[in-house]
Design an enzyme around this catalytic site. Structure first.
Site, PDB file in Angstrom:
ATOM      1  CG  PHE A 223      53.527  42.787 -17.341  1.00  0.00           C
ATOM      2  CD1 PHE A 223      51.935  43.351 -18.106  1.00  0.00           C
ATOM      3  CD2 PHE A 223      54.147  41.900 -18.738  1.00  0.00           C
ATOM      4  CE1 PHE A 223      51.327  42.442 -19.405  1.00  0.00           C
ATOM      5  CE2 PHE A 223      53.129  41.260 -19.023  1.00  0.00           C
ATOM      6  CZ  PHE A 223      51.636  41.615 -19.809  1.00  0.00           C
TER       7      PHE A 223
ATOM      8  CB  CYS B   6      51.712  53.549  -9.915  1.00  0.00           C
ATOM      9  SG  CYS B   6      51.907  55.265  -9.579  1.00  0.00           S
ATOM     10  CG  PHE B   7      53.203  48.190  -8.467  1.00  0.00           C
ATOM     11  CD1 PHE B   7      52.674  49.174  -9.798  1.00  0.00           C
ATOM     12  CD2 PHE B   7      53.218  48.301  -8.049  1.00  0.00           C
ATOM     13  CE1 PHE B   7      54.572  49.236 -10.487  1.00  0.00           C
ATOM     14  CE2 PHE B   7      54.955  47.943  -8.767  1.00  0.00           C
ATOM     15  CZ  PHE B   7      54.815  48.629  -9.303  1.00  0.00           C
TER      16      PHE B   7
HETATM   17  N1  LIG Z   1      54.165  59.529  -8.281  1.00  0.00           N
HETATM   18  C1  LIG Z   1      54.496  58.823  -9.661  1.00  0.00           C
HETATM   19  O1  LIG Z   1      55.129  57.642  -9.623  1.00  0.00           O
HETATM   20  C2  LIG Z   1      54.100  57.891 -11.252  1.00  0.00           C
HETATM   21  C3  LIG Z   1      54.648  58.000 -11.867  1.00  0.00           C
HETATM   22  C4  LIG Z   1      54.004  57.636 -12.848  1.00  0.00           C
HETATM   23  C5  LIG Z   1      52.803  57.787 -13.172  1.00  0.00           C
HETATM   24  N2  LIG Z   1      52.328  58.595 -11.976  1.00  0.00           N
HETATM   25  C6  LIG Z   1      50.771  59.324 -12.660  1.00  0.00           C
HETATM   26  O2  LIG Z   1      50.690  60.845 -12.330  1.00  0.00           O
HETATM   27  C7  LIG Z   1      49.341  61.556 -12.491  1.00  0.00           C
HETATM   28  C8  LIG Z   1      50.141  62.606 -10.860  1.00  0.00           C
HETATM   29  O3  LIG Z   1      50.488  61.874 -10.038  1.00  0.00           O
HETATM   30  P1  LIG Z   1      51.460  62.125  -9.051  1.00  0.00           P
HETATM   31  O4  LIG Z   1      52.312  60.959  -8.023  1.00  0.00           O
HETATM   32  O5  LIG Z   1      52.383  63.776  -9.107  1.00  0.00           O
HETATM   33  O6  LIG Z   1      50.066  62.926  -8.564  1.00  0.00           O
HETATM   34  P2  LIG Z   1      50.280  64.513  -6.987  1.00  0.00           P
HETATM   35  O7  LIG Z   1      49.044  64.453  -6.250  1.00  0.00           O
HETATM   36  O8  LIG Z   1      52.082  64.560  -6.296  1.00  0.00           O
HETATM   37  O9  LIG Z   1      50.558  65.941  -7.961  1.00  0.00           O
HETATM   38  C9  LIG Z   1      49.079  65.975  -8.771  1.00  0.00           C
HETATM   39  C10 LIG Z   1      49.059  67.923  -8.928  1.00  0.00           C
HETATM   40  O10 LIG Z   1      47.417  67.972  -9.745  1.00  0.00           O
HETATM   41  C11 LIG Z   1      47.849  69.023  -8.910  1.00  0.00           C
HETATM   42  N3  LIG Z   1      46.049  69.289  -9.315  1.00  0.00           N
HETATM   43  C12 LIG Z   1      44.988  68.976  -9.911  1.00  0.00           C
HETATM   44  N4  LIG Z   1      44.391  69.157  -9.928  1.00  0.00           N
HETATM   45  C13 LIG Z   1      44.323  69.960 -10.521  1.00  0.00           C
HETATM   46  C14 LIG Z   1      44.217  71.889 -11.360  1.00  0.00           C
HETATM   47  N5  LIG Z   1      42.550  71.000 -11.879  1.00  0.00           N
HETATM   48  N6  LIG Z   1      44.910  72.376 -11.677  1.00  0.00           N
HETATM   49  C15 LIG Z   1      45.979  72.590 -10.975  1.00  0.00           C
HETATM   50  N7  LIG Z   1      47.007  71.564 -10.797  1.00  0.00           N
HETATM   51  C16 LIG Z   1      46.035  70.393 -10.032  1.00  0.00           C
HETATM   52  C17 LIG Z   1      47.484  68.857  -7.489  1.00  0.00           C
HETATM   53  O11 LIG Z   1      46.805  70.218  -6.886  1.00  0.00           O
HETATM   54  C18 LIG Z   1      48.464  68.202  -7.156  1.00  0.00           C
HETATM   55  O12 LIG Z   1      49.507  69.035  -6.740  1.00  0.00           O
HETATM   56  C19 LIG Z   1      48.788  60.495 -11.576  1.00  0.00           C
HETATM   57  O13 LIG Z   1      47.727  59.882 -12.532  1.00  0.00           O
HETATM   58  C20 LIG Z   1      49.236  58.717 -11.359  1.00  0.00           C
HETATM   59  O14 LIG Z   1      49.085  57.629 -11.623  1.00  0.00           O
HETATM   60  C21 LIG Z   1      52.948  59.051 -10.897  1.00  0.00           C
HETATM   61  O1  LIG Z   2      61.449  43.845  -6.060  1.00  0.00           O
HETATM   62  C1  LIG Z   2      60.559  44.731  -5.879  1.00  0.00           C
HETATM   63  C2  LIG Z   2      60.152  45.730  -6.048  1.00  0.00           C
HETATM   64  C3  LIG Z   2      59.511  46.746  -5.850  1.00  0.00           C
HETATM   65  N1  LIG Z   2      58.698  46.318  -4.609  1.00  0.00           N
HETATM   66  C4  LIG Z   2      58.102  47.366  -3.987  1.00  0.00           C
HETATM   67  O2  LIG Z   2      57.044  47.672  -5.411  1.00  0.00           O
HETATM   68  C5  LIG Z   2      56.211  48.812  -4.726  1.00  0.00           C
HETATM   69  C6  LIG Z   2      57.110  49.934  -5.673  1.00  0.00           C
HETATM   70  O3  LIG Z   2      57.930  49.755  -6.282  1.00  0.00           O
HETATM   71  P1  LIG Z   2      58.771  50.511  -8.001  1.00  0.00           P
HETATM   72  O4  LIG Z   2      57.775  49.700  -8.161  1.00  0.00           O
HETATM   73  O5  LIG Z   2      60.008  50.624  -7.217  1.00  0.00           O
HETATM   74  O6  LIG Z   2      58.186  52.204  -6.938  1.00  0.00           O
HETATM   75  P2  LIG Z   2      57.260  53.539  -7.921  1.00  0.00           P
HETATM   76  O7  LIG Z   2      57.901  54.600  -7.735  1.00  0.00           O
HETATM   77  O8  LIG Z   2      55.767  53.260  -7.905  1.00  0.00           O
HETATM   78  O9  LIG Z   2      57.575  52.416  -8.874  1.00  0.00           O
HETATM   79  C7  LIG Z   2      56.507  52.263 -10.120  1.00  0.00           C
HETATM   80  O10 LIG Z   2      55.262  52.583 -10.179  1.00  0.00           O
HETATM   81  C8  LIG Z   2      55.534  53.904 -10.970  1.00  0.00           C
HETATM   82  C9  LIG Z   2      53.910  54.940 -10.976  1.00  0.00           C
HETATM   83  O11 LIG Z   2      53.151  54.461 -12.353  1.00  0.00           O
HETATM   84  C10 LIG Z   2      55.925  53.731 -12.735  1.00  0.00           C
HETATM   85  O12 LIG Z   2      56.343  55.220 -13.506  1.00  0.00           O
HETATM   86  C11 LIG Z   2      57.234  53.278 -12.237  1.00  0.00           C
HETATM   87  O13 LIG Z   2      57.909  52.800 -13.501  1.00  0.00           O
HETATM   88  C12 LIG Z   2      56.459  52.000 -11.592  1.00  0.00           C
HETATM   89  O14 LIG Z   2      57.897  51.334 -10.860  1.00  0.00           O
HETATM   90  C13 LIG Z   2      57.630  48.979  -3.625  1.00  0.00           C
HETATM   91  O15 LIG Z   2      57.059  49.049  -2.047  1.00  0.00           O
HETATM   92  C14 LIG Z   2      58.642  48.580  -3.833  1.00  0.00           C
HETATM   93  O16 LIG Z   2      58.973  48.483  -1.841  1.00  0.00           O
HETATM   94  C15 LIG Z   2      58.482  45.220  -4.125  1.00  0.00           C
HETATM   95  O17 LIG Z   2      58.219  44.729  -2.933  1.00  0.00           O
HETATM   96  N2  LIG Z   2      59.847  44.282  -4.489  1.00  0.00           N
END
Ligand SMILES: NC(=O)c1ccc[n+]([C@@H]2O[C@H](COP(=O)([O-])OP(=O)(O)OC[C@H]3O[C@@H](n4cnc5c(N)ncnc54)[C@H](O)[C@@H]3O)[C@@H](O)[C@H]2O)c1
Ligand SMILES: O=c1ccn([C@@H]2O[C@H](COP(=O)(O)OP(=O)(O)O[C@H]3O[C@H](CO)[C@@H](O)[C@H](O)[C@H]3O)[C@@H](O)[C@H]2O)c(=O)[nH]1
EC number: 1.1.1.22
Length: 480
Positions: free
Chosen positions: A222, A272-273
């Site tokens: 969304f 993520c997206f």
């Molecule tokens: N980055 C975000 O903003 C965000 C937000 C919400 C959800 N997520 C989700 O969370 C998850 C993690 O994302 P992230 O951004 O933290 O990734 P990341 O790559 O920063 O971290 C993942 C870590 O897991 C470790 N790892 C992998 N396999 C392992 C194992 N078997 N044992 C121990 N460590 C292990 C890696 O070495 C790495 O440091 C993903 O599924 C992602 O989609 C990310």
């Molecule tokens: O009006 C907007 C808002 C965002 N962005 C872009 O969209 C991307 C994602 O931005 P944002 O969502 O703020 O950052 P993320 O850290 O990727 O966070 C998203 O992805 C995460 C991983 O799943 C979720 O946890 C969060 O709720 C969700 O916002 C970036 O490139 C932004 O520049 C735009 O172009 N226009």
């Protein structure tokens, strides 16, 4: 004392666990990872990720009730609650390649939990996973459990990078999904009591497992869809003379639509997206829902279109060639206030310009030269594997130089492309930049951060996403 262990010390595992440790001084939290360098960094003064406010939280708790360790098995075996926050990349090979989530890291973590556990545990899915993953994890755990009882919960993370600490302190909601059995409900309540240390009860939502897993994918779909919607409108604005900021404001004042997340841009990035929508598309296809899959695929297609459109606009405006022309790239991170470059639109824009033989001079306040070179040479989706499993020294792109100052990047450049909305780009001395550039001097603002009229008064030819076009740009139309 309740003991929590989190597998995966990344962008999610590190900040979420640091905040749990801060808010729950009576809980011991250990974050473990197989990447030794990452754990070393978490234990040093130079944390492995840049996130406003994170340093202070880590400094307050580290060594008190927050620990970072590579002794994965020991801490998992001692924990009551095990969070799993490992990578869930897009598959690059085999069944579902280019769409499905690769659960290799998740499965190996689950097998390890089953192997080393000597007491009952709650296992929490923190990673974003396909709906029904909990069922597979449950099978792995119970088939290897030697009589130990596991309860699986889905507790997806909604933090956004750059505002992670703020989001974790004050979340819109915490979502916990579990089995609808007495044991499942007991596990939900146990996790709820952790968050209840600082999150108001009415913001802690509980659902069944599949709703929690799917809500995460749906929420990201969304959010991304709003950006693709406003970006689609931005193309129409340029064609008609409407201004996307005015249109977005007018649309967003409808309380049913709301004003947030309607900023037109060069395209969305981040880890993520795209990954989560591709995953959603694959799940729809697997469930015999091709029309639904096609609907969500459009969000990605418009995002790719927006990045291409930007590159084409740059090249078309500059007499249809950027060969051997220096182009300054201001901003490489996927958004401001983070050093994260995963799926940043800057990668595709830079690759597009390099394809037209441009010479790029890149500046980002938080991204290193090494990271930029890696990003421009890694294959698609390779970035989402643990760093120590990625190629160590990929070849460098010779037409790219990385500098540590916006003025250096723009010196003698033909054009400036703003690809990240860092605040400092709003306050640069653009007269100085103009004086030192080749003429005609172009600015292509992919984030609508600069005041186009002020820059035009200096002498620049300005392109801003979704804004009325300068006569120059109208005379040099870009093919989308
Ligand atoms: N980055 C975000 O903003 C965000 C937000 C919400 C959800 N997520 C989700 O969370 C998850 C993690 O994302 P992230 O951004 O933290 O990734 P990341 O790559 O920063 O971290 C993942 C870590 O897991 C470790 N790892 C992998 N396999 C392992 C194992 N078997 N044992 C121990 N460590 C292990 C890696 O070495 C790495 O440091 C993903 O599924 C992602 O989609 C990310
Ligand atoms: O009006 C907007 C808002 C965002 N962005 C872009 O969209 C991307 C994602 O931005 P944002 O969502 O703020 O950052 P993320 O850290 O990727 O966070 C998203 O992805 C995460 C991983 O799943 C979720 O946890 C969060 O709720 C969700 O916002 C970036 O490139 C932004 O520049 C735009 O172009 N226009």
């Amino acid at each position: 004392m309740v003991k929590i262990c989190c597998i995966g010390a990344g962008y999610v595992g590190g900040p979420t666990m640091a905040v749990i440790a801060l808010k729950c001084p009576t809980i011991e939290v250990v974050v473990v990872d197989i990447a030794v360098s990452r754990i070393n960094a978490w234990n040093s003064d130079q944390l492995p990720i840049y996130e406003p406010g994170l340093d202070g939280v880590v400094k307050e708790c580290r060594g008190r009730n927050l620990f970072f360790s590579t002794d994965v098995e020991k801490h998992v075996s001692e924990a009551d609650i095990v969070f799993v926050s490992v990578n869930t990349p897009t598959k690059t090979r085999g069944l579902g390649a280019g769409k499905a989530a690769d659960l290799t890291y998740w499965e190996s973590a689950a097998r390890m939990i089953a192997d080393v556990s000597k007491s009952d545990k709650i296992v929490v899915e923190k990673s974003t996973v396909p709906v029904k993953t909990a069922e597979a994890i449950e099978k792995i755990l119970t088939h290897n459990s030697k009589g130990i009882k596991f309860q699986i919960l889905s507790n997806p993370e909604f933090l956004a990078e750059g505002t992670a600490i703020k989001d974790l302190f004050n979340p819109d909601r915490v979502l916990i999904g579990g089995r609808e059995t007495p044991e499942g409900q007991k596990a939900i309540n146990k996790l709820k009591s952790v968050y209840a240390h600082w999150v108001p009860e009415n913001r802690i939502l509980t659902t069944n497992l599949w709703s929690a897993e799917l809500s995460k994918l749906a929420a990201n779909a969304f959010l991304a869809q709003r950006i693709s919607s406003v970006n689609a409108i931005s193309a129409l604005c340029e064609a008609t003379g409407a201004d996307v900021a005015q249109v977005a404001y007018s649309v967003g004042t409808d309380s049913r639509i709301g004003p947030k997340f309607l900023n037109a841009s060069v395209g969305f990035g981040g880890s993520c997206f795209q990954k989560d929508i591709l995953n959603l598309v694959y799940i729809c296809e697997c469930n015999g829902l091709p029309e639904v899959a096609e609907y969500w695929k459009q969000v990605i297609k418009i995002n790719d279109y927006q990045k291409n459109r930007f590159v084409n606009r740059v090249v078309a405006s500059m007499f249809n060639t950027v060969s051997n022309k220096k182009i300054a790239i201001l901003g490489f991170a996927f958004k401001k206030d983070t050093g994260d470059t995963r799926e940043t639109p800057a990668i595709d824009v830079c690759k597009g310009l390099l394809g037209d033989k441009a010479l790029l001079s890149i500046y980002d306040p938080q991204v290193s030269e090494d990271q930029i070179q890696r990003d421009l040479t890694l294959s698609k989706f390779e970035w989402d594997h643990p760093t120590h499993l990625q190629p160590m020294s990929p070849t460098t792109v010779k037409q790219v130089s990385v500098v540590w100052d916006a003025y250096e990047a723009t010196k003698e450049a033909h054009a400036v492309c703003i690809l990240t909305e860092w605040d400092e780009f709003k306050n640069l001395d653009y007269q100085r930049i103009y004086n030192n550039m080749q003429k005609p001097a172009f600015i292509f603002d992919g984030r609508n951060v600069v005041d186009g009229d002020k820059l035009r008064a200096i002498g620049f030819i300005v392109f801003s996403i979704g804004k009325p076009l300068d006569q120059w740009l109208k005379d040099m139309p870009a093919v989308a």
